[in-house]
Design a protein around this motif. Structure first.
Motif, short mmCIF file in Angstrom:
data_model
loop_
_atom_site.label_atom_id
_atom_site.label_comp_id
_atom_site.label_asym_id
_atom_site.label_seq_id
_atom_site.Cartn_x
_atom_site.Cartn_y
_atom_site.Cartn_z
N ASN B 73 0.95 -1.51 -0.17
CA ASN B 73 0.38 -0.01 0.40
C ASN B 73 0.96 0.91 0.01
OD1 ASN B 73 -2.62 1.54 0.40
ND2 ASN B 73 -2.41 1.79 2.23
N ILE B 74 0.37 2.05 -0.88
CA ILE B 74 1.99 3.20 -1.60
C ILE B 74 0.90 4.43 -0.78
CG2 ILE B 74 3.07 4.62 -2.76
CD1 ILE B 74 3.86 2.02 -4.07
N ASN B 75 1.17 4.58 0.14
CA ASN B 75 1.05 6.43 0.01
C ASN B 75 1.56 7.73 -0.90
OD1 ASN B 75 -1.19 4.90 1.33
ND2 ASN B 75 -0.09 5.35 2.91
N VAL B 76 0.97 8.79 -1.37
CA VAL B 76 2.05 9.58 -1.94
C VAL B 76 1.15 11.47 -1.30
CG1 VAL B 76 3.05 10.72 -4.86
CG2 VAL B 76 1.98 7.94 -3.63
N ASP B 77 2.04 11.86 -0.66
CA ASP B 77 1.61 13.24 -0.03
C ASP B 77 2.19 13.70 -0.89
OD1 ASP B 77 -0.62 11.88 1.47
OD2 ASP B 77 0.60 10.60 2.56
N ASP B 78 3.69 14.60 -0.93
CA ASP B 78 3.96 15.27 -1.04
C ASP B 78 4.23 15.78 -2.42
OD1 ASP B 78 4.51 15.71 1.64
OD2 ASP B 78 6.48 13.96 1.73
N GLU B 79 4.71 17.09 -2.19
CA GLU B 79 4.26 17.56 -4.07
C GLU B 79 5.97 17.06 -4.58
OE1 GLU B 79 2.73 21.23 -5.12
OE2 GLU B 79 4.08 21.74 -6.35
N GLY B 80 5.53 16.60 -6.01
CA GLY B 80 7.01 15.84 -7.10
C GLY B 80 6.49 14.91 -7.40
N GLU B 81 7.67 14.85 -8.21
CA GLU B 81 7.75 13.48 -9.65
C GLU B 81 8.18 12.08 -8.40
OE1 GLU B 81 9.45 14.47 -13.38
OE2 GLU B 81 8.69 12.30 -14.10
N TYR B 82 7.45 11.17 -8.78
CA TYR B 82 7.89 9.70 -8.55
C TYR B 82 7.77 8.84 -8.88
CZ TYR B 82 6.13 12.41 -3.91
OH TYR B 82 6.87 13.64 -3.47
N ASP B 83 9.06 7.64 -9.22
CA ASP B 83 8.96 6.74 -10.27
C ASP B 83 8.96 5.33 -9.20
OD1 ASP B 83 9.52 8.02 -11.84
OD2 ASP B 83 11.88 8.66 -11.38
N ILE B 84 8.07 5.03 -9.84
CA ILE B 84 7.95 3.32 -9.32
C ILE B 84 8.31 2.13 -9.89
CG2 ILE B 84 6.18 2.01 -7.68
CD1 ILE B 84 4.61 5.13 -7.07
N LEU B 85 9.49 1.47 -9.80
CA LEU B 85 9.84 0.85 -10.62
C LEU B 85 9.35 -0.50 -10.34
CD1 LEU B 85 11.81 0.73 -13.36
CD2 LEU B 85 13.29 0.39 -11.84
N LEU B 86 8.60 -1.92 -10.50
CA LEU B 86 8.18 -3.31 -10.68
C LEU B 86 8.91 -4.11 -11.36
CD1 LEU B 86 4.34 -2.54 -10.55
CD2 LEU B 86 5.50 -2.05 -9.03
N LYS B 87 9.74 -5.02 -10.54
CA LYS B 87 11.00 -5.25 -11.26
C LYS B 87 11.12 -7.24 -11.08
CE LYS B 87 15.48 -3.83 -12.46
NZ LYS B 87 17.11 -2.89 -12.06
N SER B 88 11.49 -7.95 -12.08
CA SER B 88 11.59 -9.29 -11.04
C SER B 88 13.00 -9.41 -11.68
CB SER B 88 11.48 -10.27 -12.28
OG SER B 88 9.72 -10.00 -12.53
N LEU B 89 13.61 -10.32 -10.84
CA LEU B 89 14.97 -9.99 -10.43
C LEU B 89 15.44 -11.90 -10.82
CD1 LEU B 89 15.93 -9.48 -6.75
CD2 LEU B 89 16.06 -8.15 -8.92
N ASP B 90 14.15 -12.81 -10.56
CA ASP B 90 14.65 -13.83 -11.80
C ASP B 90 13.35 -14.28 -12.16
OD1 ASP B 90 12.76 -14.75 -10.11
OD2 ASP B 90 14.17 -15.50 -8.27
N ASP B 91 13.36 -15.56 -12.62
CA ASP B 91 12.23 -16.10 -13.93
C ASP B 91 11.16 -15.95 -12.96
OD1 ASP B 91 13.00 -18.21 -13.47
OD2 ASP B 91 13.82 -18.39 -15.67
#
Lengths: 464, 312
Positions: B73-91
Motif C-alpha cells: 500500500n503506497i501513500n503519496v502525499d508530498d508534491e513532486g515526481e515519483y518513479d515506482i519501478l516493478l522489477k523481477s529479479l528472476d523468472d
C-alpha cells in the motif's frame, strides 16, 4: 420574428378514437394466446411457437442493465385489442372513426403523393393494406403479416424467427407469444421499388400493448426503401410496444429502413430489429426516436457476406420524464465489410439519452472498416446524456475509428446569432435544428418535415 | 481461485461482457474480497490484512524473486515526481498487488509506474485518488512486462483540479485489463486519459475508460483517447469508452482507433532504406514517445526505451 414552433399543430398525435374496439384481452396466459391464435385461424405450428415463447417469457428475467422496467405488469396490459374492422384495400371501406385519425396523420395523402404501398395498423390488427398494381405484377408481395402466414407459408417458415430467435431476450419472447399484425414484404430478384413502402402503427387503446411483426426479404439485386411510423395518444396508464423487425438483404440487394417513432409519453418501447446482410448488399438504418417513456432499441446488422455494408443515421430527443436508451449492434463476419454510424442525441428538461453500441469485428473480417461518430447536446443541467460503447476487434487488418462528444450549445454561437437579430430562444432553436440537420436530410422529404415538426414540438416551452 | 477485480461501475448488456473478467490468480492471505455487485469496486480492489505500507518521499523500486508475492500500500502525499519501478529479479512466478493512494490538495504530483515484471508474474495495480483545490495529478502508467495485468484507477476531482492518466501497454501472449474511472465532481475540473498500446502474439486487451461528469461540475473538460495497434490476427482488442454526462456546461470527447500500422508511414520509412521491422519499431515508438517524454528521470526513460526496443 416568429419562431417556427408556433406554426405547428401539436394536436394530431393526441387524437383519440372511442368505440373502435371489438374485442379486448387483458393479461397473459396460455388461454389468451390460444384465443388469439384461434381468432386468427393460424396453423398449429404457429400456436406451438407462441406457447413456447410464453414459456421463455416466464423463465427469462428483466435485463439487469439499462432503464428500470419493474413498473411493467403484463397482467394489466391489454395484450390483444381487435378493432371493429378487418383488413381493407381502400380507405373508403375503413370506418370513419379510424380513417379520420390516419387522415389527420396524413397517411392517405402521402400514399397518393409519394408511396408505392401503405399498411396501417390500428391497435392489434392491420386495418388497411394496399400496394400499387404495377408492383404486384412484378411479383412484389406487401401484405399484412397475419395474411402472409396463411398465403405464403413456405417463405414464412424459411425466414420467420431466423434473424431474431424467440429466446433472444424476455421481451422478444413476449412478442412471439403475442405477435399480431405487422407487414410482410418480399421483393423478387432484380426488382427496384422506386417509391417507398410505408407501414404506420397506431396504438389507440389505453393500457394496451402492440406486438406487430415486420418481415422483409429483399432478394438478389433488388432495392427497397421502407418507412415505419408509429404514434399513440397519451394516457395515464402504461402502454407497451414490443414489436419485432426481421430483415434479410440478399446478394447485391439494398434496403433502406426508415423509422420515425413518436410514441406517447406513457409508452414502454421495447422493440427488436435485426438485419442479415449478404455479399455486396447493404442496409441503411435511418431512425428518429422522439416519443415513449422508456425506449430500449438497438437495431442489429449482421454482415455475413463479403463487401456487405451497413450505415446508421440516428437521432433521439429525450424530454421530461423520458429515458431513451438506444444504440446499435454490428457483427462483421466477412472480409471487406463496412459500417458507418452517425448518431445525434438531444436531451432537455431532465430527459435521459443513452447511446450504446457494440461493434464486433471477427477473425474472418479482413480489411473491414468502421467509422463511428456520436454527438450529444444537452439543453440544461438536469438532463443526462450517456455514451456507452464496446468495440471488439479480432483482426489486425481492420480500420476502426470512433469519436464521441458531448456538450452544451456554445455561448459564442448564441452571441453571434443574437448580434444578427435573433432572440436567445430563436438562436437556440436554430442551433438545435442545425445539429439535427445532417440526420434530417437522410429521411425521405415528408419525414424530414415530420422530424423537424417533432423537434419543434419538443422545443416548445423551453424555446420559442 | 477465480476473482473479479475489475467490475465496471456502469452495467452494460450481458452480450457486451465488459463488466468484468474473471482472473485465475494464486493470491495468498486474502481475508476479504469485495462483493462483485458493489457499485464502485474499481475504487478499491482486494483487501488484505497483512501488507507493506510506504509513505513515499522518493523513488521506489519493488523487486520480486523466489516466487514470493508482494502486497503493498503506497501513500503519496508530498508534491513532486515519483518513479515506482516493478522489477523481477528472476523468472519465477510471483504475484504483485500495489495500491497507490493520493489525496492531493493544491499540490502537483506526478507518478510514473513502470512495470518490468517477468512474463510469468501477475500484477494488480490500483490507483485511488482524490484531487482538490487546484491540485494536479499526472500518472504515467508504463505497462511493459508481466503476465496477467489488471489496472484500476478511480479518481475524484474537485474544484479546479486536474487528473491526466497516460498509459502505454505492450501485449505479448498475455491478458490486460484496464478499468479507469475519473469523476469530474467540482467546477472547472479536467480529466484526460491517453492510452497507446500494441498487441501481439495472441494477447487480449480490455480497456474501459469512464469520463463521468457529475451534476454541478460546470466548465469541466474530459477527454479520452485510445490507440491500439494490432500486430497479429490472434490478438483481440476490446475497448469500451464511456462518456457519462449529467451536467450541461461541460466539454467531453472520446476517440478510439484500432488497426494495423499505418501503411503510408511504413512505406515512407521503407523508401528511406529502413527495414520493415525497424520501420514498425520507429512508428510504434513515435506513438509511445509523447507519453515517455513526460518522464523526467533520464535513467528511467532510457530503461523504458531500451525495453521497448528489445521487446517489440
Amino acid at each position: 420574428m416568429k419562431t417556427r414552433v408556433e406554426e405547428i399543430d401539436t394536436n394530431i398525435y393526441e387524437l383519440k378514437s372511442t368505440n373502435t374496439t371489438l374485442k379486448k384481452s387483458i393479461g397473459l396466459s396460455p388461454d389468451i394466446i390460444k384465443e388469439i391464435s384461434k381468432e386468427k385461424e393460424e396453423p398449429e405450428w404457429v400456436l406451438d411457437l407462441r406457447l413456447k415463447a410464453l414459456d421463455y417469457f416466464n423463465k427469462l428475467d428483466n435485463p439487469n442493465w439499462g432503464p428500470d422496467l419493474s413498473m411493467l405488469n403484463i397482467d394489466e396490459i391489454a395484450t390483444y385489442v381487435k378493432p371493429k374492422v378487418d383488413n381493407k384495400r381502400t380507405w373508403e371501406e375503413v370506418p370513419d372513426d379510424i380513417k379520420n385519425i390516419f387522415d389527420k396523420l396524413g397517411i392517405p395523402e402521402d400514399e397518393k403523393k409519394s408511396l408505392a404501398g401503405v399498411g396501417a395498423q390500428f391497435d392489434s390488427e392491420v386495418v388497411y393494406h394496399n400496394i400499387q398494381d404495377s408492383l404486384t405484377k412484378q411479383g412484389v408481395i406487401y401484405v399484412n403479416f397475419d395474411v402472409a402466414i396463411k398465403e405464403y407459408p413456405e417463405l414464412i417458415k424459411e425466414y420467420f424467427t431466423k434473424a431474431v430467435p424467440i429466446m433472444d431476450h424476455k421481451y422478444i419472447a413476449l412478442h412471439y407469444a403475442l405477435f399480431s399484425g405487422g407487414s410482410f414484404v418480399y421483393i423478387p430478384k432484380g426488382v427496384h421499388v422506386d417509391f417507398p413502402l410505408q407501414s404506420y402503427f397506431r396504438l389507440n387503446e389505453k393500457g394496451a400493448g402492440q406486438f406487430e411483426h415486420t418481415l422483409i426479404i429483399v432478394d438478389e439485386g433488388a432495392t427497397l426503401e421502407f418507412i415505419e411510423g408509429c404514434s399513440a395518444p397519451g394516457y395515464n396508464e402504461l402502454n407497451l410496444h414490443a414489436g419485432c423487425v426481421e430483415l434479410f438483404v440478399k446478394k447485391n440487394a439494398k434496403l433502406t429502413f426508415n423509422t420515425i417513432e413518436n410514441w406517447s409519453r406513457n409508452m414502454l418501447n421495447l422493440n427488436t430489429k435485426k438485419c442479415i446482410v449478404e455479399e455486396n448488399a447493404s442496409i441503411d438504418w435511418v431512425m428518429g426516436s422522439f416519443g415513449s417513456k422508456i425506449s430500449m432499441l438497438y437495431p442489429m446488422s449482421i454482415l455475413n457476406g463479403e463487401n456487405a455494408s451497413c450505415s446508421y443515421t440516428l437521432i433521439s430527443f429525450a424530454g421530461n420524464g423520458q429515458n431513451l436508451d438506444t444504440g446499435l449492434k454490428v457483427i462483421h463476419n466477412a472480409p471487406n465489410t463496412k459500417t458507418i454510424v452517425d448518431n445525434r442525441s438531444i436531451s432537455k428538461d431532465g430527459g435521459i439519452c443513452t447511446f450504446r453500441s457494440n461493434v464486433h469485428i471477427g477473425k474472418k473480417a479482413d480489411n473491414s472498416k468502421v467509422s463511428l461518430s456520436c454527438s450529444s447536446l444537452m439543453l440544461d443541467s438536469i438532463s443526462k446524456s450517456d455514451t456507452i460503447l464496446v468495440n471488439t476487434i479480432e483482426n489486425e487488418s481492420v480500420e476502426f475509428s470512433h469519436e464521441a462528444s458531448v456538450g452544451k450549445i456554445s455561448d459564442q454561437v448564441i452571441f453571434y446569432l443574437m448580434s444578427r437579430g435573433y432572440s436567445e430562444e430563436e438562436a437556440k432553436g436554430l442551433i438545435v435544428r442545425g445539429f439535427a440537420e445532417p440526420i434530417a436530410k437522410n429521411f425521405p422529404v415528408e419525414y424530414a418535415v415530420e422530424m423537424n415538426r417533432l423537434i419543434n414540438m419538443e422545443l416548445e416551452g423551453t424555446i420559442g | 481461485m477465480e476473482y473479479i477485480l475489475n467490475e465496471s461501475p456502469y452495467k452494460t448488456t450481458n452480450g457486451f461482457k465488459i463488466n468484468n473478467i474473471k482472473l485465475d490468480l494464486d493470491i495468498p492471505e486474502i481475508t476479504y474480497l469485495n462483493p462483485v455487485n458493489k457499485k464502485f469496486n474499481s475504487k478499491i480492489g482486494l483487501e488484505f490484512d497483512k501488507y507493506d505500507e510506504y509513505n513515499i518521499t522518493d523513488d521506489l523500486t519493488i523487486e520480486y524473486s523466489n516466487s514470493i508475492g508482494r502486497v503493498i500500500n503506497i501513500n503519496v502525499d508530498d508534491e513532486g515526481e515519483y518513479d515506482i519501478l516493478l522489477k523481477s529479479l528472476d523468472d519465477t512466478k510471483c504475484f504483485s498487488y500495489i495500491k497507490i493512494n493520493t489525496n492531493i490538495d493544491n499540490k502537483k504530483i506526478k507518478i510514473n509506474v513502470i512495470n518490468l515484471l517477468n512474463n510469468k508474474t501477475d500484477s494488480f495495480i490500483a490507483y485511488d485518488n482524490k484531487v482538490n483545490n487546484k491540485g494536479e495529478l499526472i500518472i504515467n502508467h508504463i505497462d511493459l512486462g508481466g503476465h496477467f495485468k489488471v489496472n484500476n484507477l478511480y479518481t475524484e476531482l474537485y474544484d479546479n483540479s486536474i487528473n491526466k492518466v497516460n498509459t502505454i501497454y505492450i501485449g505479448d501472449d498475455n491478458k490486460l485489463d484496464y478499468n479507469y474511472h475519473i469523476k469530474n465532481i467540482g467546477e472547472k475540473t479536467i480529466s484526460n486519459m491517453i492510452t497507446e498500446g500494441i498487441l501481439n502474439n495472441n494477447s487480449y486487451k480490455q480497456h474501459k475508460g469512464i469520463i463521468d461528469f457529475i451534476e454541478g461540475c460546470k466548465k469541466s473538460i474530459g477527454e479520452e483517447l485510445e490507440n491500439c495497434i494490432l500486430l497479429d490476427d490472434k490478438s483481440i482488442s476490446r475497448s469500451s469508452p464511456l462518456l457519462m454526462c449529467h451536467e450541461e456546461d461541460v466539454e467531453g470527447a472520446h476517440g478510439v482507433s484500432t488497426g494495423k500500422i499505418d501503411k503510408d508511414k511504413l512505406f515512407y520509412l521503407l523508401s528511406r532504406g529502413i527495414s520493415e521491422d525497424e520501420a514498425k519499431k520507429i512508428i510504434i515508438l513515435s506513438n509511445f514517445n509523447k507519453i515517455i517524454d513526460n518522464i523526467n528521470n533520464l535513467t528511467i526513460k532510457d530503461m523504458v526505451i531500451e525495453y521497448i526496443n528489445n521487446n517489440i
